[in-house]
Design an enzyme around this catalytic site. Structure first.
Site, PDB file in Angstrom:
ATOM      1  N   PRO A  95     -39.782 -31.684-103.293  1.00 19.15           N
ATOM      2  CA  PRO A  95     -38.825 -31.193-104.296  1.00 19.15           C
ATOM      3  C   PRO A  95     -38.223 -29.899-103.765  1.00 19.15           C
ATOM      4  O   PRO A  95     -38.961 -29.022-103.300  1.00 19.15           O
ATOM      5  CB  PRO A  95     -39.705 -30.920-105.520  1.00 19.15           C
ATOM      6  CG  PRO A  95     -41.100 -30.790-105.002  1.00 19.15           C
ATOM      7  CD  PRO A  95     -41.176 -31.526-103.714  1.00 19.15           C
ATOM      8  N   MET A  96     -36.899 -29.780-103.809  1.00 17.97           N
ATOM      9  CA  MET A  96     -36.256 -28.544-103.330  1.00 17.97           C
ATOM     10  C   MET A  96     -35.081 -28.199-104.231  1.00 17.97           C
ATOM     11  O   MET A  96     -34.110 -28.952-104.322  1.00 17.97           O
ATOM     12  CB  MET A  96     -35.782 -28.702-101.883  1.00 17.97           C
ATOM     13  CG  MET A  96     -36.918 -28.698-100.870  1.00 17.97           C
ATOM     14  SD  MET A  96     -36.327 -28.796 -99.175  1.00 17.97           S
ATOM     15  CE  MET A  96     -35.940 -30.535 -99.039  1.00 17.97           C
ATOM     16  N   ASP A 110     -44.304 -27.087 -92.838  1.00 18.63           N
ATOM     17  CA  ASP A 110     -43.896 -26.941 -91.433  1.00 18.63           C
ATOM     18  C   ASP A 110     -43.854 -28.227 -90.618  1.00 18.63           C
ATOM     19  O   ASP A 110     -43.800 -28.160 -89.390  1.00 18.63           O
ATOM     20  CB  ASP A 110     -44.812 -25.940 -90.695  1.00 18.63           C
ATOM     21  CG  ASP A 110     -44.780 -24.555 -91.293  1.00 18.63           C
ATOM     22  OD1 ASP A 110     -43.892 -24.292 -92.122  1.00 18.63           O
ATOM     23  OD2 ASP A 110     -45.640 -23.730 -90.927  1.00 18.63           O
ATOM     24  N   GLY A 119     -40.089 -31.077 -96.286  1.00 15.11           N
ATOM     25  CA  GLY A 119     -39.018 -30.398 -97.001  1.00 15.11           C
ATOM     26  C   GLY A 119     -37.885 -29.998 -96.080  1.00 15.11           C
ATOM     27  O   GLY A 119     -36.970 -30.778 -95.801  1.00 15.11           O
ATOM     28  N   CYS A 165     -44.155 -22.606-106.952  1.00 16.33           N
ATOM     29  CA  CYS A 165     -42.896 -21.897-106.698  1.00 16.33           C
ATOM     30  C   CYS A 165     -43.140 -20.388-106.643  1.00 16.33           C
ATOM     31  O   CYS A 165     -43.626 -19.792-107.610  1.00 16.33           O
ATOM     32  CB  CYS A 165     -41.868 -22.211-107.775  1.00 16.33           C
ATOM     33  SG  CYS A 165     -40.358 -21.275-107.487  1.00 16.33           S
TER      34      CYS A 165
HETATM   35  C1  LIG Z   1     -34.503 -24.525-100.683  1.00 19.37           C
HETATM   36  C2  LIG Z   1     -35.915 -24.830-101.156  1.00 19.37           C
HETATM   37  C3  LIG Z   1     -36.113 -25.138-102.486  1.00 19.37           C
HETATM   38  C4  LIG Z   1     -37.410 -25.460-102.941  1.00 19.37           C
HETATM   39  N1  LIG Z   1     -37.589 -25.828-104.243  1.00 19.37           N
HETATM   40  C5  LIG Z   1     -38.802 -26.297-104.646  1.00 19.37           C
HETATM   41  C6  LIG Z   1     -38.973 -26.877-105.931  1.00 19.37           C
HETATM   42  O1  LIG Z   1     -38.041 -27.011-106.726  1.00 19.37           O
HETATM   43  N2  LIG Z   1     -40.226 -27.310-106.262  1.00 19.37           N
HETATM   44  C7  LIG Z   1     -41.296 -27.204-105.400  1.00 19.37           C
HETATM   45  O2  LIG Z   1     -42.411 -27.632-105.739  1.00 19.37           O
HETATM   46  N3  LIG Z   1     -41.143 -26.662-104.179  1.00 19.37           N
HETATM   47  C8  LIG Z   1     -39.930 -26.237-103.772  1.00 19.37           C
HETATM   48  N4  LIG Z   1     -39.768 -25.780-102.493  1.00 19.37           N
HETATM   49  C9  LIG Z   1     -40.916 -25.820-101.557  1.00 19.37           C
HETATM   50  C10 LIG Z   1     -40.913 -27.147-100.781  1.00 19.37           C
HETATM   51  O3  LIG Z   1     -41.102 -28.231-101.655  1.00 19.37           O
HETATM   52  C11 LIG Z   1     -42.003 -27.158 -99.700  1.00 19.37           C
HETATM   53  O4  LIG Z   1     -43.251 -26.988-100.323  1.00 19.37           O
HETATM   54  C12 LIG Z   1     -41.828 -26.062 -98.662  1.00 19.37           C
HETATM   55  O5  LIG Z   1     -40.488 -26.002 -98.222  1.00 19.37           O
HETATM   56  C13 LIG Z   1     -42.751 -26.289 -97.467  1.00 19.37           C
HETATM   57  O6  LIG Z   1     -42.498 -27.525 -96.854  1.00 19.37           O
HETATM   58  P1  LIG Z   1     -41.611 -27.639 -95.496  1.00 19.37           P
HETATM   59  O7  LIG Z   1     -42.224 -26.722 -94.494  1.00 19.37           O
HETATM   60  O8  LIG Z   1     -41.702 -29.080 -95.107  1.00 19.37           O
HETATM   61  O9  LIG Z   1     -40.220 -27.204 -95.848  1.00 19.37           O
HETATM   62  C14 LIG Z   1     -38.502 -25.426-102.032  1.00 19.37           C
HETATM   63  C15 LIG Z   1     -38.279 -25.085-100.699  1.00 19.37           C
HETATM   64  C16 LIG Z   1     -36.999 -24.797-100.251  1.00 19.37           C
HETATM   65  C17 LIG Z   1     -36.799 -24.458 -98.799  1.00 19.37           C
END
Ligand SMILES: Cc1cc2nc3c(=O)[nH]c(=O)nc-3n(C[C@H](O)[C@H](O)[C@H](O)COP(=O)(O)O)c2cc1C
Length: 360
Positions: A49-50, A237, A259, A133
């Protein structure tokens, strides 16, 4: 006395065959990762979720390229109850996206229970709670990662949601608040006890925000706790197929959530899957494929948000789709400066002409 071996009768042969097939199906089913009744394959890849990213247009392209389970952006429970337009709009889900989870956050039990009931009516496949968050405006209301400081509250909030919905409830959280309170092992047990059906762990604390490297060792400890029966998904990551396979093997998680690496690069899902299945690294997308995905994202964006907002919100994605193209600045400036959908389409067409032969 010699006993002659008898050829199986057709009846015995057939029942043996049927039993063999059933056994294979049972073995296959036993290996599937399941959230409640939702079977997700042997090693599911989840789209994280982002906020401001994982909306329906973006999810469309991620689904096309192999995401097994996707989540909406987080939605404020208070916003849902107040019927805020922005929160309501985030509830939009489509059948082709299934299985899909709607994510909510909040720090008040009653509001979370009511929000869960509202989510119920939109019939997603599951409901996810955000306890991770790190954003100040969320944390200061005692929601998101703010709850990491108070496990009892986290358990009560989760229980309120589980009791208010018939959907499977999952949780996404971090290792803890800071280095001295990495309480994820206790959190996992207690949330499982109140009925969650899967847990995704981002291998950072709240205090780390997105800095440093995600630490998956505690995620692995949770997974290897014999008390834990629910699927444990690792997050943080993962940005190459090699890293995905290495972390799968090293940490033993049930699936991986991706993400940032998917932003402008939805091919990450198919690349990870292909590498896990064959050990081969797939070629990256061609320029035509990049344009195709960007165009689809754009079309869906305008379709779902309307031309004004669709064009505006698409601006944040162009640089990611065309990362690495030499001398791209003029095109980028044109794309982000333009307000007319047809002109944007024409500019995308021109990128293909301009770069054909220069990049694959
Ligand atoms: C732009 C952005 C928005 C995000 N929004 C949410 C969100 O709405 N809900 C959530 O649980 N995590 C949110 N995250 C965290 C991501 O879901 C994820 O846990 C985090 O980016 C680490 O994973 P990654 O290294 O694969 O990016 C967000 C991250 C980014 C970069």
């Amino acid at each position: 006395m010699m006993v002659k071996s008898r050829a199986p009768t057709p009846h015995r042969f057939l029942s043996g065959l049927v039993e063999g097939v059933c056994e294979s199906i049972r073995n296959f089913a036993a290996k599937l990762v399941k959230i409640g009744d939702i079977a997700l394959g042997e090693f599911p890849l989840l789209l994280a979720p982002m906020e401001d990213v994982s909306d329906p247009p973006f999810r469309y392209v991620c689904k096309q390229h192999g995401a097994d389970l996707m989540y909406t952006e987080f939605i404020s429970s208070e916003g849902l109850i107040r019927d805020a337009v922005k929160s309501r709009q985030k509830l939009d889900i489509f059948d082709y996206e299934r299985p899909i989870g709607i994510q909510i956050f909040g720090g008040d039990e009653e509001a979370m229970g009511l929000a869960a009931k509202i989510v119920d009516t939109t019939q997603p496949d599951l409901l996810d709670i955000n306890f991770g968050c790190p954003v100040q405006k969320v944390v200061c209301k005692g929601a998101g990662a703010g709850v990491l400081k108070d496990i009892d509250l986290m358990v009560r909030l989760t229980s309120a949601v589980v009791k208010s919905t018939s959907l499977p409830v999952t949780v996404k959280t971090r290792l803890g608040w800071d280095d001295s309170t990495k309480n994820i092992e206790e959190v996992a047990e207690r949330l499982q006890d109140v009925g969650i059906k899967a847990l995704t762990i981002h291998g950072r604390t709240r205090v780390q925000l997105y800095k440093g490297e995600a630490d998956w060792t505690l995620i692995s400890k949770v997974k290897n706790n014999p008390r834990i029966q629910i699927p444990i998904f690792g997050n943080g990551d993962i940005d190459t197929p090699q890293k995905a396979l290495e972390y799968k093997n090293r940490y033993g998680v049930d699936g991986i959530m991706i993400g940032r690496a998917s932003i402008g690069y939805p091919w990450i899902f198919r690349e990870v899957k292909h590498f896990m299945a064959t050990g081969e690294v797939l070629d990256g997308p061609t320029l035509a494929e990049r344009l195709d995905a960007c165009r689809t994202h754009f079309v869906k964006s305008v379709e779902w948000k309307g031309p004004k907002v669709g064009v505006f919100e698409m601006r944040r994605h162009y640089a990611n789709y065309f990362k690495g193209l030499p001398n791209f600045k003029d095109f980028r400036v044109k794309l982000v400066g333009c307000e007319v959908p047809d002109e944007i389409r024409a500019t995308l067409d021109r990128i293909l002409v301009e770069y054909e032969g220069l990049v694959n």
